[in-house]
Each structure stands twice: as C-alpha cells, then as structure tokens.
Design an enzyme around this catalytic site. Sequence first.
Site, PDB file in Angstrom:
ATOM      1  N   LEU A 142      -4.760  -6.838  -7.157  1.00 57.60           N
ATOM      2  CA  LEU A 142      -4.399  -7.936  -8.056  1.00 57.60           C
ATOM      3  C   LEU A 142      -5.563  -8.656  -8.728  1.00 57.60           C
ATOM      4  O   LEU A 142      -5.357  -9.418  -9.659  1.00 57.60           O
ATOM      5  CB  LEU A 142      -3.509  -8.947  -7.315  1.00 57.60           C
ATOM      6  CG  LEU A 142      -2.161  -8.355  -6.872  1.00 57.60           C
ATOM      7  CD1 LEU A 142      -1.303  -9.418  -6.222  1.00 57.60           C
ATOM      8  CD2 LEU A 142      -1.421  -7.746  -8.059  1.00 57.60           C
TER       9      LEU A 142
ATOM     10  N   ASP B 106      -4.781  -4.675 -18.184  1.00 58.28           N
ATOM     11  CA  ASP B 106      -3.719  -3.747 -18.609  1.00 58.28           C
ATOM     12  C   ASP B 106      -3.859  -3.229 -20.035  1.00 58.28           C
ATOM     13  O   ASP B 106      -2.863  -2.920 -20.691  1.00 58.28           O
ATOM     14  CB  ASP B 106      -2.340  -4.418 -18.470  1.00 58.28           C
ATOM     15  CG  ASP B 106      -2.032  -4.770 -17.026  1.00 58.28           C
ATOM     16  OD1 ASP B 106      -2.572  -4.108 -16.122  1.00 58.28           O
ATOM     17  OD2 ASP B 106      -1.256  -5.722 -16.798  1.00 58.28           O
TER      18      ASP B 106
ATOM     19  N   HIS C 208       0.709   0.544 -13.684  1.00 60.10           N
ATOM     20  CA  HIS C 208       1.437  -0.693 -13.990  1.00 60.10           C
ATOM     21  C   HIS C 208       2.933  -0.375 -13.954  1.00 60.10           C
ATOM     22  O   HIS C 208       3.360   0.637 -14.520  1.00 60.10           O
ATOM     23  CB  HIS C 208       1.010  -1.213 -15.365  1.00 60.10           C
ATOM     24  CG  HIS C 208       1.613  -2.540 -15.677  1.00 60.10           C
ATOM     25  ND1 HIS C 208       1.151  -3.717 -15.116  1.00 60.10           N
ATOM     26  CD2 HIS C 208       2.670  -2.872 -16.457  1.00 60.10           C
ATOM     27  CE1 HIS C 208       1.898  -4.714 -15.548  1.00 60.10           C
ATOM     28  NE2 HIS C 208       2.829  -4.234 -16.366  1.00 60.10           N
TER      29      HIS C 208
ATOM     30  N   GLU D 169       6.574   5.835  -9.393  1.00 57.63           N
ATOM     31  CA  GLU D 169       5.132   5.730  -9.096  1.00 57.63           C
ATOM     32  C   GLU D 169       4.730   6.732  -8.029  1.00 57.63           C
ATOM     33  O   GLU D 169       3.746   7.459  -8.177  1.00 57.63           O
ATOM     34  CB  GLU D 169       4.790   4.314  -8.614  1.00 57.63           C
ATOM     35  CG  GLU D 169       4.966   3.273  -9.703  1.00 57.63           C
ATOM     36  CD  GLU D 169       4.566   1.883  -9.253  1.00 57.63           C
ATOM     37  OE1 GLU D 169       4.192   1.098 -10.108  1.00 57.63           O
ATOM     38  OE2 GLU D 169       4.634   1.578  -8.045  1.00 57.63           O
TER      39      GLU D 169
ATOM     40  N   ILE E 157     -10.833  -6.458 -12.482  1.00 58.31           N
ATOM     41  CA  ILE E 157     -12.077  -5.743 -12.160  1.00 58.31           C
ATOM     42  C   ILE E 157     -13.216  -6.341 -13.000  1.00 58.31           C
ATOM     43  O   ILE E 157     -13.116  -6.377 -14.236  1.00 58.31           O
ATOM     44  CB  ILE E 157     -11.922  -4.228 -12.463  1.00 58.31           C
ATOM     45  CG1 ILE E 157     -10.777  -3.633 -11.637  1.00 58.31           C
ATOM     46  CG2 ILE E 157     -13.217  -3.474 -12.189  1.00 58.31           C
ATOM     47  CD1 ILE E 157     -10.950  -3.720 -10.135  1.00 58.31           C
TER      48      ILE E 157
ATOM     49  N   GLY F 168       0.782  -1.235   0.000  1.00 52.66           N
ATOM     50  CA  GLY F 168       0.000   0.000   0.000  1.00 52.66           C
ATOM     51  C   GLY F 168       0.811   1.281   0.000  1.00 52.66           C
ATOM     52  O   GLY F 168       0.307   2.324   0.407  1.00 52.66           O
ATOM     53  N   SER F 169       2.064   1.220  -0.508  1.00 52.15           N
ATOM     54  CA  SER F 169       2.852   2.458  -0.486  1.00 52.15           C
ATOM     55  C   SER F 169       2.255   3.503  -1.439  1.00 52.15           C
ATOM     56  O   SER F 169       2.244   4.693  -1.134  1.00 52.15           O
ATOM     57  CB  SER F 169       4.324   2.182  -0.818  1.00 52.15           C
ATOM     58  OG  SER F 169       4.457   1.766  -2.142  1.00 52.15           O
ATOM     59  N   ASN F 170       1.740   3.050  -2.579  1.00 53.44           N
ATOM     60  CA  ASN F 170       1.097   4.018  -3.483  1.00 53.44           C
ATOM     61  C   ASN F 170      -0.202   4.543  -2.885  1.00 53.44           C
ATOM     62  O   ASN F 170      -0.501   5.735  -2.977  1.00 53.44           O
ATOM     63  CB  ASN F 170       0.807   3.364  -4.837  1.00 53.44           C
ATOM     64  CG  ASN F 170       2.030   3.338  -5.722  1.00 53.44           C
ATOM     65  OD1 ASN F 170       2.445   4.362  -6.248  1.00 53.44           O
ATOM     66  ND2 ASN F 170       2.627   2.162  -5.858  1.00 53.44           N
TER      67      ASN F 170
ATOM     68  N   ASN G 129      -5.536   2.650 -13.256  1.00 55.73           N
ATOM     69  CA  ASN G 129      -4.598   1.664 -12.717  1.00 55.73           C
ATOM     70  C   ASN G 129      -3.177   2.128 -12.999  1.00 55.73           C
ATOM     71  O   ASN G 129      -2.939   2.898 -13.921  1.00 55.73           O
ATOM     72  CB  ASN G 129      -4.830   0.298 -13.379  1.00 55.73           C
ATOM     73  CG  ASN G 129      -3.925  -0.776 -12.800  1.00 55.73           C
ATOM     74  OD1 ASN G 129      -3.695  -0.820 -11.589  1.00 55.73           O
ATOM     75  ND2 ASN G 129      -3.387  -1.639 -13.649  1.00 55.73           N
TER      76      ASN G 129
HETATM   77  C1  GRF Z   1       2.984  -1.081  -7.750  1.00 56.37           C
HETATM   78  O1  GRF Z   1       4.226  -1.380  -8.261  1.00 56.37           O
HETATM   79  C2  GRF Z   1       1.997  -0.925  -8.873  1.00 56.37           C
HETATM   80  O2  GRF Z   1       2.571  -0.529 -10.078  1.00 56.37           O
HETATM   81  C3  GRF Z   1       1.401  -2.275  -9.029  1.00 56.37           C
HETATM   82  O3  GRF Z   1       1.375  -2.799  -7.743  1.00 56.37           O
HETATM   83  C4  GRF Z   1       2.412  -2.221  -6.951  1.00 56.37           C
HETATM   84  C5  GRF Z   1       1.833  -1.788  -5.645  1.00 56.37           C
HETATM   85  O4  GRF Z   1       2.826  -1.420  -4.726  1.00 56.37           O
HETATM   86  N1  GRF Z   1       0.126  -2.229  -9.699  1.00 56.37           N
HETATM   87  P1  GRF Z   1       2.453  -0.774  -3.341  1.00 56.37           P
HETATM   88  O5  GRF Z   1       1.578  -1.774  -2.603  1.00 56.37           O
HETATM   89  O6  GRF Z   1       1.718   0.478  -3.633  1.00 56.37           O
HETATM   90  O7  GRF Z   1       3.747  -0.540  -2.662  1.00 56.37           O
END
Ligand code: GRF
Length: 284
Positions: free
Chosen positions: A178, A238, A197, A267, A181, A105-107, A195
């Site tokens: 993952l 994708d 990628h 990202e 959808i 969940g870093s993003n 999304n």
């Molecule tokens: C990211 O690399 C994103 O591109 C992919 O899943 C990863 C999620 O990473 N769809 P995080 O959980 O946000 O660290």
Amino acid sequence: MQQKWGVTARQFGIIFLVFGLTGTTTALLTRYITAWLGMDTDTYWLWKLLLRIGMLLLGYQFILLLYGALLGQWAFFWKYEKKLLQKLGIVRRTKQIAVFASGAGSNAEKIILYFKNHPSIKVKLVVCNKPGAGVISIAQNQGIPVLLIERDPFFRGDSYLPYLKEQGINFIVLAGFLWKIPDALVAAYPKKILNIHPALLPDYGGKGMYGIRVHEAVIAAGVKESGISIHLVDEHFDEGEIIFQAKCTIGENETPQSLAEKVHKLEHRHYPEIVEKWIQAGRV
Ligand code: GRF
C-alpha cells in the site's frame, strides 16, 4: 575487493590462500599428467595446449572448489563458480524477485508457489511494511526470508536499496503493497517493478483507491465490467504502462464483496503467469 565480495578480513586471507593453492596444484598436476601421458618436447604443440586449456577450464575449477570446501569457504567459491558458468552461458542466470506485500498475501502466496521449482526465476525475498500481516507467515512457511521495513527509512528513498542489491534482487513484484514506491527505488529498478490493481485502469485507480473502495466505486459507477490491471510502476500511483488486463462481468445483484471475490480469482489465475512472461521476455 574485500568490500566488493562482502567478506571479513580473515575470509579474504583464506580466499587468497585458496587461489594460490589451486594455482600451484593445477600446475603440478598438469606436469604429472604430461609426464604420465608421455608428452615431451617432441609432442605436437596442439595436444599440449589442449591439455593446459582443459586443466584450466575444468581441473582448476574443481580444485578451487575442493580447497574452498576444505578451508571452510564453500559458499563463496560455489557462488564464484556459478557466476563463471553463467558468464560462459553454460548455466542460466536465475532472476530473483522481491515480492512487496502489506496484507493477507494471497497473491504473494500464488506467486511463491508458482515459482517454487522454477528453473530460472526465484522469489528471494518478501518485503512487508506491516508487522503481523498474513503475508509474513505465508513467506515463513515457504522458507522465504521477510524484510520488515519502516516508514521513515523507506520514504527516504534508497535506504533499503543496498540490501535489495546485495540480495541480488532483479525484479520487484507488488502484491497488495500500500505504500507508494519512492522515486529512488523506481529509478534503481526502471521498468522492473510490477503492480496489480483490482480494476480496469486507468479508471478507479490512484491514491486511496485500494481494497473494497475500488469495488464500491466500480459498482457505484454502474458499469457492466470490471477486472484486473497489471502494470509497470513509475513515479505516479497506478499510472505506469499497462501490460495486461483481464475482465469479469458485473451481475445485476453484484455487491462490492462479491465483486472483490471475482477479481481476486482473476488475480490468482493470471498474476504469476504474467510475472513469468514479463521477466522472461521483458514484456508480455
Ligand atoms: C489485491 O486485490 C491487489 O489487486 C491489490 O491488493 C490486493 C492484495 O490482496 N493491489 P492479497 O493480499 O494478495 O490477498
């Protein structure tokens, strides 16, 4: 109407009482104000009309909130007033996002923090399919509710739709989610699901291409560049329209792990900003 408003029969009764009391009070107050201002049959009609409009536009709304609060229905009437102000264009409509994530969940965290004090965009909900995933505690620490979903109802397609709609979700942002959808969800949010990628699509995408596998494939291909792709989500993995890409170089001794780190940084730098532009303009 009770169903539309999502209130109990008791609340429904009270709400009607509030409307009734407000109408009567506004009419009485208008009469007193008219007398106090010395208005009578000789007063120019426009002044009387303006007073009535003013009372309806302002006085009525304040009294409505006052009775609503006194009778324990502040939340309902405050929502009602906000909608009205939005319709009149006085208050900007807040766009609400649900972030779907299954992993660390870093993003998701970057997105939540980016929109924390945003004037018109709010992360309303985090949707997760994995009990114990890192994103759950991130959301909880930031005071964002988490909806933990289950495989069968999710893949049936529209099981969670009523909840998302009820929560006022306007946009869905996938951040490491993952599961594919389901079509029903794509149809309910056309061009409103985004999304990210971790590679330059259309290459190195599709079913099974996630996490370190993507970076292994990129390195095995011997290319000099990788990067990120942010794209709309359609019925295929994708394949939706790409709205943004950013690149990074691949060094001589690059490993899948070191590339993963570089891509992750890209990202974090771009995703929240692109989400904002996409929501505000409908495109980037
Ligand atoms: C990211 O690399 C994103 O591109 C992919 O899943 C990863 C999620 O990473 N769809 P995080 O959980 O946000 O660290």
